[in-house]
Design a protein around this motif. Structure first.
Motif, PDB file in Angstrom:
ATOM      1  N   MET A  69      14.971  -0.775 -25.069  1.00 37.50           N
ATOM      2  CA  MET A  69      14.636  -0.576 -26.477  1.00 37.50           C
ATOM      3  C   MET A  69      15.497  -1.448 -27.390  1.00 37.50           C
ATOM      4  N   SER A  70      16.691  -1.814 -26.933  1.00 36.77           N
ATOM      5  CA  SER A  70      17.525  -2.675 -27.767  1.00 36.77           C
ATOM      6  C   SER A  70      16.975  -4.109 -27.794  1.00 36.77           C
ATOM      7  N   PHE A  71      16.311  -4.531 -26.713  1.00 34.30           N
ATOM      8  CA  PHE A  71      15.704  -5.865 -26.676  1.00 34.30           C
ATOM      9  C   PHE A  71      14.357  -5.873 -27.389  1.00 34.30           C
ATOM     10  N   LEU A 122       8.334 -12.097 -23.929  1.00 32.19           N
ATOM     11  CA  LEU A 122       8.937 -12.810 -22.805  1.00 32.19           C
ATOM     12  C   LEU A 122      10.089 -13.694 -23.276  1.00 32.19           C
ATOM     13  N   ASN A 123       9.906 -14.373 -24.392  1.00 30.95           N
ATOM     14  CA  ASN A 123      10.978 -15.211 -24.931  1.00 30.95           C
ATOM     15  C   ASN A 123      12.195 -14.376 -25.336  1.00 30.95           C
ATOM     16  N   THR A 124      11.950 -13.179 -25.842  1.00 27.04           N
ATOM     17  CA  THR A 124      13.047 -12.278 -26.187  1.00 27.04           C
ATOM     18  C   THR A 124      13.818 -11.869 -24.938  1.00 27.04           C
ATOM     19  N   ILE A 125      13.087 -11.550 -23.879  1.00 21.23           N
ATOM     20  CA  ILE A 125      13.726 -11.179 -22.609  1.00 21.23           C
ATOM     21  C   ILE A 125      14.521 -12.369 -22.062  1.00 21.23           C
ATOM     22  N   LYS A 126      13.933 -13.570 -22.132  1.00 22.68           N
ATOM     23  CA  LYS A 126      14.641 -14.760 -21.646  1.00 22.68           C
ATOM     24  C   LYS A 126      15.914 -15.017 -22.449  1.00 22.68           C
ATOM     25  N   ALA A 127      15.882 -14.727 -23.739  1.00 22.90           N
ATOM     26  CA  ALA A 127      17.062 -14.913 -24.569  1.00 22.90           C
ATOM     27  C   ALA A 127      18.190 -13.962 -24.166  1.00 22.90           C
ATOM     28  N   HIS A 128      17.827 -12.801 -23.627  1.00 21.25           N
ATOM     29  CA  HIS A 128      18.821 -11.814 -23.191  1.00 21.25           C
ATOM     30  C   HIS A 128      19.039 -11.852 -21.680  1.00 21.25           C
ATOM     31  N   GLU A 170      14.636 -15.419 -13.285  1.00 24.73           N
ATOM     32  CA  GLU A 170      13.575 -16.141 -13.997  1.00 24.73           C
ATOM     33  C   GLU A 170      12.481 -15.135 -14.315  1.00 24.73           C
ATOM     34  N   PHE A 171      12.096 -15.067 -15.579  1.00 20.26           N
ATOM     35  CA  PHE A 171      11.118 -14.080 -16.022  1.00 20.26           C
ATOM     36  C   PHE A 171       9.768 -14.733 -16.291  1.00 20.26           C
ATOM     37  N   PHE A 172       8.701 -14.034 -15.883  1.00 18.49           N
ATOM     38  CA  PHE A 172       7.332 -14.494 -16.088  1.00 18.49           C
ATOM     39  C   PHE A 172       6.480 -13.313 -16.531  1.00 18.49           C
ATOM     40  N   VAL A 173       5.411 -13.610 -17.253  1.00 23.17           N
ATOM     41  CA  VAL A 173       4.466 -12.569 -17.646  1.00 23.17           C
ATOM     42  C   VAL A 173       3.477 -12.363 -16.509  1.00 23.17           C
ATOM     43  N   ASP A 174       3.293 -11.131 -16.113  1.00 19.51           N
ATOM     44  CA  ASP A 174       2.298 -10.801 -15.092  1.00 19.51           C
ATOM     45  C   ASP A 174       0.993 -10.481 -15.817  1.00 19.51           C
ATOM     46  N   ASP A 175       0.050 -11.384 -15.720  1.00 18.33           N
ATOM     47  CA  ASP A 175      -1.217 -11.214 -16.424  1.00 18.33           C
ATOM     48  C   ASP A 175      -2.315 -10.676 -15.522  1.00 18.33           C
ATOM     49  N   THR A 176      -1.959  -9.966 -14.475  1.00 23.08           N
ATOM     50  CA  THR A 176      -2.934  -9.424 -13.541  1.00 23.08           C
ATOM     51  C   THR A 176      -3.879  -8.451 -14.240  1.00 23.08           C
ATOM     52  N   ASN A 177      -3.337  -7.583 -15.101  1.00 23.97           N
ATOM     53  CA  ASN A 177      -4.200  -6.611 -15.797  1.00 23.97           C
ATOM     54  C   ASN A 177      -5.216  -7.310 -16.689  1.00 23.97           C
ATOM     55  N   GLU A 178      -4.782  -8.347 -17.391  1.00 23.01           N
ATOM     56  CA  GLU A 178      -5.702  -9.090 -18.253  1.00 23.01           C
ATOM     57  C   GLU A 178      -6.786  -9.767 -17.415  1.00 23.01           C
ATOM     58  N   TYR A 179      -6.401 -10.303 -16.265  1.00 23.10           N
ATOM     59  CA  TYR A 179      -7.362 -10.952 -15.373  1.00 23.10           C
ATOM     60  C   TYR A 179      -8.382  -9.943 -14.855  1.00 23.10           C
ATOM     61  N   VAL A 180      -7.930  -8.755 -14.473  1.00 17.95           N
ATOM     62  CA  VAL A 180      -8.830  -7.715 -13.968  1.00 17.95           C
ATOM     63  C   VAL A 180      -9.796  -7.278 -15.061  1.00 17.95           C
ATOM     64  N   GLU A 181      -9.300  -7.106 -16.271  1.00 19.26           N
ATOM     65  CA  GLU A 181     -10.173  -6.714 -17.384  1.00 19.26           C
ATOM     66  C   GLU A 181     -11.220  -7.787 -17.659  1.00 19.26           C
ATOM     67  N   ARG A 182     -10.808  -9.042 -17.630  1.00 14.74           N
ATOM     68  CA  ARG A 182     -11.742 -10.142 -17.862  1.00 14.74           C
ATOM     69  C   ARG A 182     -12.813 -10.184 -16.774  1.00 14.74           C
ATOM     70  N   MET A 183     -12.418  -9.988 -15.537  1.00 15.94           N
ATOM     71  CA  MET A 183     -13.382  -9.989 -14.433  1.00 15.94           C
ATOM     72  C   MET A 183     -14.337  -8.796 -14.539  1.00 15.94           C
ATOM     73  N   ASP A 184     -13.818  -7.620 -14.932  1.00 16.01           N
ATOM     74  CA  ASP A 184     -14.679  -6.449 -15.116  1.00 16.01           C
ATOM     75  C   ASP A 184     -15.743  -6.711 -16.180  1.00 16.01           C
ATOM     76  N   LYS A 185     -15.367  -7.364 -17.266  1.00 17.69           N
ATOM     77  CA  LYS A 185     -16.336  -7.689 -18.320  1.00 17.69           C
ATOM     78  C   LYS A 185     -17.407  -8.639 -17.796  1.00 17.69           C
TER      79      LYS A 185
END
Length: 124
Positions: free
Chosen positions: A26-28, A64-70, A93-108
């Motif tokens: 919550m502080s980040f 993600l940039n905020t997390i990378k800064a910390h 090394e931090f990355f965004v996991d876009d699996t949920n967005e990909y699944v939603e796009r495929m469902d549509k």
């Protein structure tokens, strides 16, 4: 293919980072739930690639940039937790996991396909 050692080490990192984000995230990022979906570790255990998913957040790249800064602060907190279990604390090394967005796009896409009228099968 990851070795058992890499998988075990990744599990330890994932568990401890999850606790760090749960207690002090919550502080980040205020009002944002950070989930660690996957951790991949290099064979020499020097680099940990952490895949994050953000809930209740509109701009995941900013988060993600905020997390990378910390990241150095997060690595320090991780190090204080796992210092007795490992020789070196891995670089994070931090990355965004876009699996949920990909699944939603495929469902549509599949919903759109299923709503289209079917062409009758013609046999010659």
């Amino acid at each position: 293919m990851e070795s058992k050692r890499q998988q075990k080490f990744a599990g330890v990192i994932q568990k401890d980072l999850a606790e760090i984000f749960q207690r002090e995230g919550m502080s980040f990022l205020p009002n944002t739930l950070v989930t660690i979906t996957r951790v991949r570790v290099t064979p020499d255990l020097a680099i940990a690639r952490v895949f994050l998913s953000f809930f209740n957040n509109q701009n995941s790249s900013l988060a993600l940039n905020t997390i990378k800064a910390h990241s150095s602060e997060i690595r320090y907190k991780l190090g204080s937790r796992i210092k007795n279990q490992v020789r070196i604390i891995p670089h994070l090394e931090f990355f965004v996991d876009d699996t949920n967005e990909y699944v939603e796009r495929m469902d549509k896409i599949f919903d759109k396909i299923s709503k289209e009228p079917r062409q009758p099968d013609t046999e010659e």
